[in-house]
Design a protein around this motif. Structure first.
Motif, PDB file in Angstrom:
ATOM      1  N   GLU A 160    -124.792  14.284 -37.027  1.00 22.61           N
ATOM      2  CA  GLU A 160    -126.034  14.393 -37.797  1.00 22.61           C
ATOM      3  C   GLU A 160    -127.219  13.805 -37.031  1.00 22.61           C
ATOM      4  N   VAL A 161    -127.026  12.653 -36.398  1.00 23.38           N
ATOM      5  CA  VAL A 161    -128.112  12.023 -35.650  1.00 23.38           C
ATOM      6  C   VAL A 161    -128.395  12.823 -34.373  1.00 23.38           C
ATOM      7  N   LEU A 162    -127.320  13.285 -33.732  1.00 26.57           N
ATOM      8  CA  LEU A 162    -127.492  14.118 -32.530  1.00 26.57           C
ATOM      9  C   LEU A 162    -128.347  15.345 -32.858  1.00 26.57           C
ATOM     10  N   GLN A 163    -128.096  15.937 -34.026  1.00 25.82           N
ATOM     11  CA  GLN A 163    -128.879  17.106 -34.439  1.00 25.82           C
ATOM     12  C   GLN A 163    -130.304  16.714 -34.801  1.00 25.82           C
ATOM     13  N   ALA A 164    -130.475  15.573 -35.486  1.00 24.17           N
ATOM     14  CA  ALA A 164    -131.821  15.124 -35.876  1.00 24.17           C
ATOM     15  C   ALA A 164    -132.697  14.893 -34.641  1.00 24.17           C
ATOM     16  N   TYR A 165    -132.082  14.452 -33.561  1.00 22.99           N
ATOM     17  CA  TYR A 165    -132.833  14.196 -32.327  1.00 22.99           C
ATOM     18  C   TYR A 165    -132.871  15.415 -31.403  1.00 22.99           C
ATOM     19  N   GLY A 166    -132.226  16.497 -31.818  1.00 25.04           N
ATOM     20  CA  GLY A 166    -132.288  17.733 -31.047  1.00 25.04           C
ATOM     21  C   GLY A 166    -131.504  17.714 -29.748  1.00 25.04           C
ATOM     22  N   VAL A 167    -130.501  16.843 -29.668  1.00 24.40           N
ATOM     23  CA  VAL A 167    -129.731  16.744 -28.421  1.00 24.40           C
ATOM     24  C   VAL A 167    -128.347  17.390 -28.528  1.00 24.40           C
ATOM     25  N   TRP A 168    -127.990  17.900 -29.710  1.00 22.39           N
ATOM     26  CA  TRP A 168    -126.731  18.648 -29.886  1.00 22.39           C
ATOM     27  C   TRP A 168    -127.098  20.106 -29.645  1.00 22.39           C
ATOM     28  N   VAL A 169    -126.769  20.610 -28.463  1.00 19.93           N
ATOM     29  CA  VAL A 169    -127.282  21.903 -28.020  1.00 19.93           C
ATOM     30  C   VAL A 169    -126.161  22.793 -27.486  1.00 19.93           C
ATOM     31  N   GLN A 170    -126.490  24.072 -27.375  1.00 18.19           N
ATOM     32  CA  GLN A 170    -125.540  24.983 -26.752  1.00 18.19           C
ATOM     33  C   GLN A 170    -125.610  24.788 -25.238  1.00 18.19           C
ATOM     34  N   LYS A 171    -124.440  24.606 -24.645  1.00 18.50           N
ATOM     35  CA  LYS A 171    -124.343  24.425 -23.205  1.00 18.50           C
ATOM     36  C   LYS A 171    -123.473  25.544 -22.647  1.00 18.50           C
ATOM     37  N   SER A 172    -123.453  25.630 -21.340  1.00 22.39           N
ATOM     38  CA  SER A 172    -122.658  26.672 -20.705  1.00 22.39           C
ATOM     39  C   SER A 172    -122.009  26.109 -19.450  1.00 22.39           C
ATOM     40  N   MET A 173    -120.712  26.369 -19.287  1.00 14.58           N
ATOM     41  CA  MET A 173    -120.009  25.964 -18.080  1.00 14.58           C
ATOM     42  C   MET A 173    -119.072  27.089 -17.690  1.00 14.58           C
ATOM     43  N   TYR A 174    -119.196  27.536 -16.468  1.00 17.63           N
ATOM     44  CA  TYR A 174    -118.367  28.635 -15.961  1.00 17.63           C
ATOM     45  C   TYR A 174    -118.436  29.849 -16.884  1.00 17.63           C
ATOM     46  N   GLY A 175    -119.638  30.100 -17.432  1.00 25.30           N
ATOM     47  CA  GLY A 175    -119.839  31.261 -18.278  1.00 25.30           C
ATOM     48  C   GLY A 175    -119.392  31.088 -19.718  1.00 25.30           C
ATOM     49  N   ARG A 176    -118.746  29.955 -20.015  1.00 21.93           N
ATOM     50  CA  ARG A 176    -118.280  29.695 -21.377  1.00 21.93           C
ATOM     51  C   ARG A 176    -119.344  28.887 -22.115  1.00 21.93           C
ATOM     52  N   LYS A 177    -119.711  29.337 -23.297  1.00 19.91           N
ATOM     53  CA  LYS A 177    -120.711  28.620 -24.085  1.00 19.91           C
ATOM     54  C   LYS A 177    -120.006  27.702 -25.076  1.00 19.91           C
ATOM     55  N   TYR A 178    -120.594  26.529 -25.258  1.00 18.08           N
ATOM     56  CA  TYR A 178    -120.033  25.557 -26.198  1.00 18.08           C
ATOM     57  C   TYR A 178    -121.147  24.616 -26.632  1.00 18.08           C
ATOM     58  N   MET A 179    -120.910  23.865 -27.709  1.00 18.47           N
ATOM     59  CA  MET A 179    -121.887  22.894 -28.192  1.00 18.47           C
ATOM     60  C   MET A 179    -121.562  21.529 -27.593  1.00 18.47           C
ATOM     61  N   GLY A 180    -122.617  20.824 -27.203  1.00 12.63           N
ATOM     62  CA  GLY A 180    -122.413  19.500 -26.634  1.00 12.63           C
ATOM     63  C   GLY A 180    -123.710  18.709 -26.612  1.00 12.63           C
ATOM     64  N   VAL A 181    -123.604  17.475 -26.155  1.00 15.13           N
ATOM     65  CA  VAL A 181    -124.751  16.573 -26.087  1.00 15.13           C
ATOM     66  C   VAL A 181    -125.499  16.795 -24.775  1.00 15.13           C
ATOM     67  N   GLU A 182    -126.806  17.016 -24.882  1.00 15.66           N
ATOM     68  CA  GLU A 182    -127.643  17.060 -23.688  1.00 15.66           C
ATOM     69  C   GLU A 182    -128.050  15.610 -23.400  1.00 15.66           C
ATOM     70  N   ARG A 183    -127.696  15.134 -22.203  1.00 21.05           N
ATOM     71  CA  ARG A 183    -127.974  13.737 -21.845  1.00 21.05           C
ATOM     72  C   ARG A 183    -129.486  13.499 -21.934  1.00 21.05           C
ATOM     73  N   THR A 184    -129.877  12.641 -22.879  1.00 16.56           N
ATOM     74  CA  THR A 184    -131.284  12.408 -23.202  1.00 16.56           C
ATOM     75  C   THR A 184    -131.480  10.927 -23.493  1.00 16.56           C
ATOM     76  N   THR A 185    -132.623  10.389 -23.111  1.00 16.23           N
ATOM     77  CA  THR A 185    -132.968   9.010 -23.467  1.00 16.23           C
ATOM     78  C   THR A 185    -134.297   9.038 -24.208  1.00 16.23           C
ATOM     79  N   VAL A 186    -134.361   8.259 -25.297  1.00 16.31           N
ATOM     80  CA  VAL A 186    -135.560   8.182 -26.125  1.00 16.31           C
ATOM     81  C   VAL A 186    -136.016   6.724 -26.164  1.00 16.31           C
ATOM     82  N   LEU A 187    -137.301   6.511 -25.871  1.00 11.26           N
ATOM     83  CA  LEU A 187    -137.887   5.179 -25.932  1.00 11.26           C
ATOM     84  C   LEU A 187    -138.708   5.083 -27.212  1.00 11.26           C
ATOM     85  N   ILE A 188    -138.387   4.073 -28.031  1.00  9.31           N
ATOM     86  CA  ILE A 188    -139.007   3.900 -29.346  1.00  9.31           C
ATOM     87  C   ILE A 188    -139.734   2.550 -29.345  1.00  9.31           C
ATOM     88  N   ASP A 189    -141.012   2.565 -29.747  1.00  7.20           N
ATOM     89  CA  ASP A 189    -141.782   1.314 -29.724  1.00  7.20           C
ATOM     90  C   ASP A 189    -141.466   0.450 -30.946  1.00  7.20           C
TER      91      ASP A 189
END
Length: 156
Positions: free
Chosen positions: A98-127
């Motif tokens: 749920e949090v991964l989706q709220a931050y938009g980092v749960w995305v469709q990825k592709s490896m060797y032509g196969r598509k799958y859902m996974g985490v896009e490595r992302t860093t967020v700085l919050i003041d």
């Protein structure tokens, strides 16, 4: 879902952390928060990233910043990962994604032509007021933790 952007409020969350801890973003209001989203415990890139953030933890602490790693792995997996690599940063478990989706980092990825859902490595700085000040998308691990530390120093 729209990617999170600087100037927007950081989506709040409460997730299980290491051991019996609960990690709530709102508990860190008044502190700077570095939230690093990573795909999987104990894989080479994720291990290198978590070790480099842990290695700089004292410097982040001195600047009033809390570093939290977040992935869809279980708390048990996180606890093994922390113990094996002597990690000092907090790790939050988002098995429901749920949090991964709220931050938009749960995305469709592709490896060797196969598509799958996974985490896009992302860093967020919050003041200290809970506002996103910087987002690093598709993070390359080498030197990243040091770059984030410099951004925290710039926040003052």
């Amino acid at each position: 879902m729209d990617q999170i952007k600087p100037g927007n409020p950081a989506p709040d969350f409460t997730l299980p952390g290491s051991g019996e801890n609960r990690i709530s973003l709102s508990d860190y209001r008044g502190r700077i928060v570095v939230l690093f989203f990573y795909p999987k415990d104990d894989t080479s890139g994720c291990t290198a990233e978590a070790i480099s953030f842990s290695g700089l933890k004292a410097e982040f602490d001195a600047l009033g910043a809390t570093v939290i790693g977040l992935s869809p792995d279980s708390v048990k997996s996180h606890d093994r990962f922390r113990a094996k690599h002597e990690l000092t940063v907090d790790l939050a478990s988002d098995e429901e994604k749920e949090v991964l989706q709220a931050y938009g980092v749960w995305v469709q990825k592709s490896m060797y032509g196969r598509k799958y859902m996974g985490v896009e490595r992302t860093t967020v700085l919050i003041d200290r007021s809970g506002t996103i000040t910087r987002v690093w998308n598709k993070v390359k691990v080498p030197g990243h933790a040091a770059e984030v530390l410099e951004a925290v120093k710039a926040l003052g």
